[in-house]
Design a protein around this motif. Structure first.
Motif, PDB file in Angstrom:
ATOM      1  N   GLN A  97       0.803  -1.218   0.000  1.00  0.00           N
ATOM      2  CA  GLN A  97       0.000   0.000   0.000  1.00  0.00           C
ATOM      3  C   GLN A  97       0.844   1.280   0.000  1.00  0.00           C
ATOM      4  N   ASP A  98       2.112   1.164   0.391  1.00  0.00           N
ATOM      5  CA  ASP A  98       2.994   2.339   0.439  1.00  0.00           C
ATOM      6  C   ASP A  98       3.206   2.894  -0.967  1.00  0.00           C
ATOM      7  N   ARG A  99       3.091   4.196  -1.102  1.00  0.00           N
ATOM      8  CA  ARG A  99       3.311   4.880  -2.378  1.00  0.00           C
ATOM      9  C   ARG A  99       4.315   6.021  -2.179  1.00  0.00           C
ATOM     10  N   PRO A 100       5.598   5.657  -2.017  1.00  0.00           N
ATOM     11  CA  PRO A 100       6.616   6.710  -1.834  1.00  0.00           C
ATOM     12  C   PRO A 100       6.843   7.444  -3.153  1.00  0.00           C
ATOM     13  N   VAL A 120      10.825  14.883 -10.616  1.00  0.00           N
ATOM     14  CA  VAL A 120      11.608  14.576  -9.415  1.00  0.00           C
ATOM     15  C   VAL A 120      11.828  15.849  -8.606  1.00  0.00           C
ATOM     16  N   ARG A 121      12.060  16.979  -9.292  1.00  0.00           N
ATOM     17  CA  ARG A 121      12.200  18.250  -8.576  1.00  0.00           C
ATOM     18  C   ARG A 121      10.920  18.585  -7.813  1.00  0.00           C
ATOM     19  N   MET A 122       9.768  18.357  -8.454  1.00  0.00           N
ATOM     20  CA  MET A 122       8.484  18.622  -7.789  1.00  0.00           C
ATOM     21  C   MET A 122       8.294  17.694  -6.587  1.00  0.00           C
ATOM     22  N   GLU A 123       8.690  16.419  -6.732  1.00  0.00           N
ATOM     23  CA  GLU A 123       8.633  15.511  -5.586  1.00  0.00           C
ATOM     24  C   GLU A 123       9.553  15.996  -4.471  1.00  0.00           C
ATOM     25  N   GLY A 124      10.705  16.549  -4.838  1.00  0.00           N
ATOM     26  CA  GLY A 124      11.610  17.104  -3.836  1.00  0.00           C
ATOM     27  C   GLY A 124      10.968  18.253  -3.074  1.00  0.00           C
ATOM     28  N   ASP A 125      10.290  19.136  -3.792  1.00  0.00           N
ATOM     29  CA  ASP A 125       9.578  20.244  -3.137  1.00  0.00           C
ATOM     30  C   ASP A 125       8.518  19.708  -2.178  1.00  0.00           C
ATOM     31  N   HIS A 127       8.338  16.592  -0.788  1.00  0.00           N
ATOM     32  CA  HIS A 127       8.806  15.676   0.257  1.00  0.00           C
ATOM     33  C   HIS A 127      10.065  16.165   0.979  1.00  0.00           C
ATOM     34  N   GLY A 128      10.528  17.358   0.663  1.00  0.00           N
ATOM     35  CA  GLY A 128      11.614  17.958   1.426  1.00  0.00           C
ATOM     36  C   GLY A 128      13.012  17.480   1.093  1.00  0.00           C
ATOM     37  N   PHE A 129      13.315  17.254  -0.191  1.00  0.00           N
ATOM     38  CA  PHE A 129      14.687  16.972  -0.571  1.00  0.00           C
ATOM     39  C   PHE A 129      15.107  17.886  -1.716  1.00  0.00           C
TER      40      PHE A 129
END
Length: 159
Positions: A97-100, A120-125, A127-129
């Motif tokens: 069920q995890d959706r990282p 990936v940049r948007m995911e960084g924004d 999720h804080g990386f």
């Protein structure tokens, strides 16, 4: 501090118009898959190491870490670690069920990630990386990476 690089379309560019490092000798190409290494990669890694950075790879492919290490070593590049899709899933998917996010460098102690994907940049924004985006068209990509790395060190945002 740790910096990671994506492989496909970041360090390995198959497009003919992207400048490449010289290929390995024909003999070494029999022993390892010699993808087209983006021009400037060995010098960039050398400069990052001089600045105190650990070098990692973070890819959504299932390439063998041993094979990638050997390939890069023959190009004069040593890496400190690698996260492939299998390692990513083992570490971040505790249940089906995890959706990282597609990548999460911070979960592996990585302070800055270099990728060709705005997603990936948007995911960084979200999720804080930290991510610096370099495209295959960017001829000054090494300067962009060094600026981002130097800025992060200057701010002291790393571990």
């Amino acid at each position: 501090m740790r910096i990671s690089f994506d492989l496909d379309d970041t360090l390995v560019c198959y497009r003919a118009d992207v400048p490449q490092e010289p290929r390995l000798s024909w003999f070494l190409r029999l022993l390892v898959d010699d993808g087209p290494l983006r021009q400037g990669t060995p010098e960039l890694i050398r400069q990052l190491r001089q600045r105190g950075w650990e070098i990692w790879l973070y890819t959504t492919s299932n390439r063998s870490p041993a094979a990638v290490r050997r390939w890069l070593r023959w190009h004069g590049i040593r890496i400190d670690g690698m996260v492939n899709q299998d390692a990513h899933d083992r570490h971040l998917r505790r249940s089906p069920q995890d959706r990282p996010p597609s990548k999460n460098p911070a979960a592996f102690g990585i302070d800055l990630h270099v990728d060709d994907s705005d997603g990936v940049r948007m995911e960084g924004d979200q999720h804080g990386f930290q991510v610096v985006v370099v495209t295959p068209d960017d001829l000054d990509w090494t300067v962009k990476v060094l600026r981002a790395a130097d800025e992060l060190m200057r701010r002291g945002d790393g571990r």
